[in-house]
Motif scaffolding. Structure first.
Motif, PDB file in Angstrom:
ATOM      1  N   MET A   1     -22.638   7.661  18.961  1.00 35.00           N
ATOM      2  CA  MET A   1     -21.743   6.819  18.242  1.00 35.00           C
ATOM      3  C   MET A   1     -20.360   6.885  18.864  1.00 35.00           C
ATOM      4  O   MET A   1     -20.000   7.839  19.520  1.00 35.00           O
ATOM      5  N   SER A   2     -19.601   5.860  18.559  1.00 31.85           N
ATOM      6  CA  SER A   2     -18.270   5.823  19.132  1.00 31.85           C
ATOM      7  C   SER A   2     -17.269   6.370  18.128  1.00 31.85           C
ATOM      8  O   SER A   2     -17.478   6.337  16.928  1.00 31.85           O
ATOM      9  N   ASP A   3     -16.166   6.859  18.651  1.00 32.56           N
ATOM     10  CA  ASP A   3     -15.120   7.406  17.800  1.00 32.56           C
ATOM     11  C   ASP A   3     -14.139   6.289  17.439  1.00 32.56           C
ATOM     12  O   ASP A   3     -13.111   6.110  18.071  1.00 32.56           O
ATOM     13  N   VAL A   4     -14.482   5.511  16.417  1.00 29.98           N
ATOM     14  CA  VAL A   4     -13.625   4.424  15.950  1.00 29.98           C
ATOM     15  C   VAL A   4     -12.981   4.895  14.653  1.00 29.98           C
ATOM     16  O   VAL A   4     -13.646   5.237  13.702  1.00 29.98           O
ATOM     17  N   THR A   5     -11.662   4.885  14.676  1.00 29.83           N
ATOM     18  CA  THR A   5     -10.964   5.289  13.459  1.00 29.83           C
ATOM     19  C   THR A   5     -10.663   4.048  12.623  1.00 29.83           C
ATOM     20  O   THR A   5     -10.267   3.014  13.158  1.00 29.83           O
ATOM     21  N   PRO A   6     -10.858   4.126  11.353  1.00 27.33           N
ATOM     22  CA  PRO A   6     -10.587   2.952  10.519  1.00 27.33           C
ATOM     23  C   PRO A   6      -9.083   2.691  10.443  1.00 27.33           C
ATOM     24  O   PRO A   6      -8.280   3.606  10.589  1.00 27.33           O
ATOM     25  N   PRO A   7      -8.706   1.445  10.230  1.00 27.14           N
ATOM     26  CA  PRO A   7      -7.273   1.136  10.131  1.00 27.14           C
ATOM     27  C   PRO A   7      -6.679   1.823   8.891  1.00 27.14           C
ATOM     28  O   PRO A   7      -7.387   2.103   7.932  1.00 27.14           O
ATOM     29  N   PRO A   8      -5.392   2.086   8.941  1.00 27.71           N
ATOM     30  CA  PRO A   8      -4.778   2.744   7.787  1.00 27.71           C
ATOM     31  C   PRO A   8      -4.834   1.836   6.555  1.00 27.71           C
ATOM     32  O   PRO A   8      -4.811   0.611   6.664  1.00 27.71           O
ATOM     33  N   ALA A   9      -4.930   2.463   5.419  1.00 31.06           N
ATOM     34  CA  ALA A   9      -4.993   1.702   4.165  1.00 31.06           C
ATOM     35  C   ALA A   9      -3.690   0.957   3.958  1.00 31.06           C
ATOM     36  O   ALA A   9      -2.605   1.463   4.251  1.00 31.06           O
ATOM     37  N   ALA A  10      -3.812  -0.260   3.487  1.00 29.99           N
ATOM     38  CA  ALA A  10      -2.621  -1.085   3.243  1.00 29.99           C
ATOM     39  C   ALA A  10      -1.859  -0.538   2.041  1.00 29.99           C
ATOM     40  O   ALA A  10      -2.441  -0.174   1.031  1.00 29.99           O
ATOM     41  N   THR A  11      -0.551  -0.480   2.197  1.00 32.02           N
ATOM     42  CA  THR A  11       0.262  -0.025   1.073  1.00 32.02           C
ATOM     43  C   THR A  11       0.599  -1.233   0.201  1.00 32.02           C
ATOM     44  O   THR A  11       1.009  -2.272   0.712  1.00 32.02           O
ATOM     45  N   PRO A  12       0.411  -1.100  -1.086  1.00 36.79           N
ATOM     46  CA  PRO A  12       0.706  -2.252  -1.953  1.00 36.79           C
ATOM     47  C   PRO A  12       2.212  -2.500  -2.034  1.00 36.79           C
ATOM     48  O   PRO A  12       3.002  -1.583  -1.913  1.00 36.79           O
ATOM     49  N   TYR A  13       2.542  -3.750  -2.206  1.00 36.30           N
ATOM     50  CA  TYR A  13       3.949  -4.117  -2.352  1.00 36.30           C
ATOM     51  C   TYR A  13       4.449  -3.678  -3.725  1.00 36.30           C
ATOM     52  O   TYR A  13       3.725  -3.716  -4.710  1.00 36.30           O
ATOM     53  N   ALA A  14       5.684  -3.294  -3.744  1.00 34.20           N
ATOM     54  CA  ALA A  14       6.281  -2.916  -5.024  1.00 34.20           C
ATOM     55  C   ALA A  14       6.613  -4.187  -5.802  1.00 34.20           C
ATOM     56  O   ALA A  14       6.969  -5.219  -5.226  1.00 34.20           O
ATOM     57  N   ALA A  15       6.504  -4.120  -7.100  1.00 35.26           N
ATOM     58  CA  ALA A  15       6.818  -5.274  -7.940  1.00 35.26           C
ATOM     59  C   ALA A  15       8.323  -5.558  -7.873  1.00 35.26           C
ATOM     60  O   ALA A  15       9.138  -4.650  -7.804  1.00 35.26           O
ATOM     61  N   ALA A  16       8.635  -6.808  -7.853  1.00 30.96           N
ATOM     62  CA  ALA A  16      10.049  -7.207  -7.799  1.00 30.96           C
ATOM     63  C   ALA A  16      10.720  -6.840  -9.116  1.00 30.96           C
ATOM     64  O   ALA A  16      10.135  -6.961 -10.187  1.00 30.96           O
ATOM     65  N   ALA A  17      11.951  -6.400  -9.002  1.00 32.84           N
ATOM     66  CA  ALA A  17      12.701  -6.067 -10.203  1.00 32.84           C
ATOM     67  C   ALA A  17      13.054  -7.351 -10.938  1.00 32.84           C
ATOM     68  O   ALA A  17      13.546  -8.306 -10.356  1.00 32.84           O
ATOM     69  N   THR A  18      12.771  -7.380 -12.215  1.00 37.53           N
ATOM     70  CA  THR A  18      13.067  -8.572 -12.995  1.00 37.53           C
ATOM     71  C   THR A  18      14.172  -8.262 -13.981  1.00 37.53           C
ATOM     72  O   THR A  18      14.182  -7.223 -14.624  1.00 37.53           O
ATOM     73  N   GLY A  19      15.101  -9.170 -14.059  1.00 40.38           N
ATOM     74  CA  GLY A  19      16.192  -9.047 -15.010  1.00 40.38           C
ATOM     75  C   GLY A  19      15.920  -9.946 -16.191  1.00 40.38           C
ATOM     76  O   GLY A  19      14.800 -10.424 -16.382  1.00 40.38           O
ATOM     77  N   PRO A  20      16.932 -10.177 -16.986  1.00 46.29           N
ATOM     78  CA  PRO A  20      16.752 -11.101 -18.104  1.00 46.29           C
ATOM     79  C   PRO A  20      16.407 -12.490 -17.581  1.00 46.29           C
ATOM     80  O   PRO A  20      16.982 -12.965 -16.609  1.00 46.29           O
ATOM     81  N   LYS A  21      15.444 -13.133 -18.213  1.00 44.69           N
ATOM     82  CA  LYS A  21      15.039 -14.466 -17.754  1.00 44.69           C
ATOM     83  C   LYS A  21      16.019 -15.519 -18.250  1.00 44.69           C
ATOM     84  O   LYS A  21      16.801 -15.287 -19.174  1.00 44.69           O
ATOM     85  N   THR A  22      15.963 -16.675 -17.624  1.00 44.43           N
ATOM     86  CA  THR A  22      16.826 -17.793 -18.005  1.00 44.43           C
ATOM     87  C   THR A  22      16.188 -18.522 -19.180  1.00 44.43           C
ATOM     88  O   THR A  22      14.988 -18.796 -19.173  1.00 44.43           O
ATOM     89  N   ASN A  23      16.986 -18.838 -20.175  1.00 39.46           N
ATOM     90  CA  ASN A  23      16.497 -19.517 -21.358  1.00 39.46           C
ATOM     91  C   ASN A  23      15.987 -20.900 -20.982  1.00 39.46           C
ATOM     92  O   ASN A  23      16.685 -21.678 -20.324  1.00 39.46           O
ATOM     93  N   THR A  24      14.775 -21.211 -21.412  1.00 38.67           N
ATOM     94  CA  THR A  24      14.149 -22.475 -21.053  1.00 38.67           C
ATOM     95  C   THR A  24      14.880 -23.663 -21.670  1.00 38.67           C
ATOM     96  O   THR A  24      15.051 -24.698 -21.017  1.00 38.67           O
ATOM     97  N   LEU A  25      15.318 -23.520 -22.904  1.00 34.53           N
ATOM     98  CA  LEU A  25      16.015 -24.641 -23.548  1.00 34.53           C
ATOM     99  C   LEU A  25      17.360 -24.934 -22.890  1.00 34.53           C
ATOM    100  O   LEU A  25      17.837 -26.071 -22.942  1.00 34.53           O
ATOM    101  N   ALA A  26      17.968 -23.936 -22.273  1.00 34.90           N
ATOM    102  CA  ALA A  26      19.211 -24.180 -21.544  1.00 34.90           C
ATOM    103  C   ALA A  26      18.944 -25.082 -20.345  1.00 34.90           C
ATOM    104  O   ALA A  26      19.716 -26.005 -20.055  1.00 34.90           O
TER     105      ALA A  26
END
Length: 99
Positions: A1-26
């Motif tokens: 067999m050949s010595d094939v190393t698997p690719p590194p595991a993908a790191t998940p993206y961090a969730a974007a920081a969310t602030g107060p949302k904009t009022n829809t009626l505005a």
């Protein structure tokens, strides 16, 4: 067999920081200000009340919708008054009276 190393595991993206949302009626108030002034005024006042209670963003949008909405109502009122009285002013100034 050949010595094939698997690719590194993908790191998940961090969730974007969310602030107060904009009022829809505005947002709706600002959009309606260009089409239906009365709707903009109503939505703007409701939006300001909601923003005060919830702390959402969009106070400037609601105020802009209110200002443009009230301006549209005033311009519309003036246009109606002028269109009603203008024919009387034009016909009254012709000077042709029949006795």
């Amino acid at each position: 067999m050949s010595d094939v190393t698997p690719p590194p595991a993908a790191t998940p993206y961090a969730a974007a920081a969310t602030g107060p949302k904009t009022n829809t009626l505005a947002i709706v108030s600002l959009v309606l200000a260009f089409f239906i002034s009365l709707g903009a005024v109503i939505c703007g006042h409701i939006a300001l009340g909601q923003i005060k209670k919830t702390g959402e963003n969009g106070r400037g949008l609601a105020i802009a919708g209110l200002v443009l909405g009230y301006l549209g109502l005033v311009v519309g009122f003036i246009a109606v008054v002028v269109s009603i009285f203008l024919p009387f002013l034009i016909l009254g100034s012709t000077g042709s009276y029949s006795y």
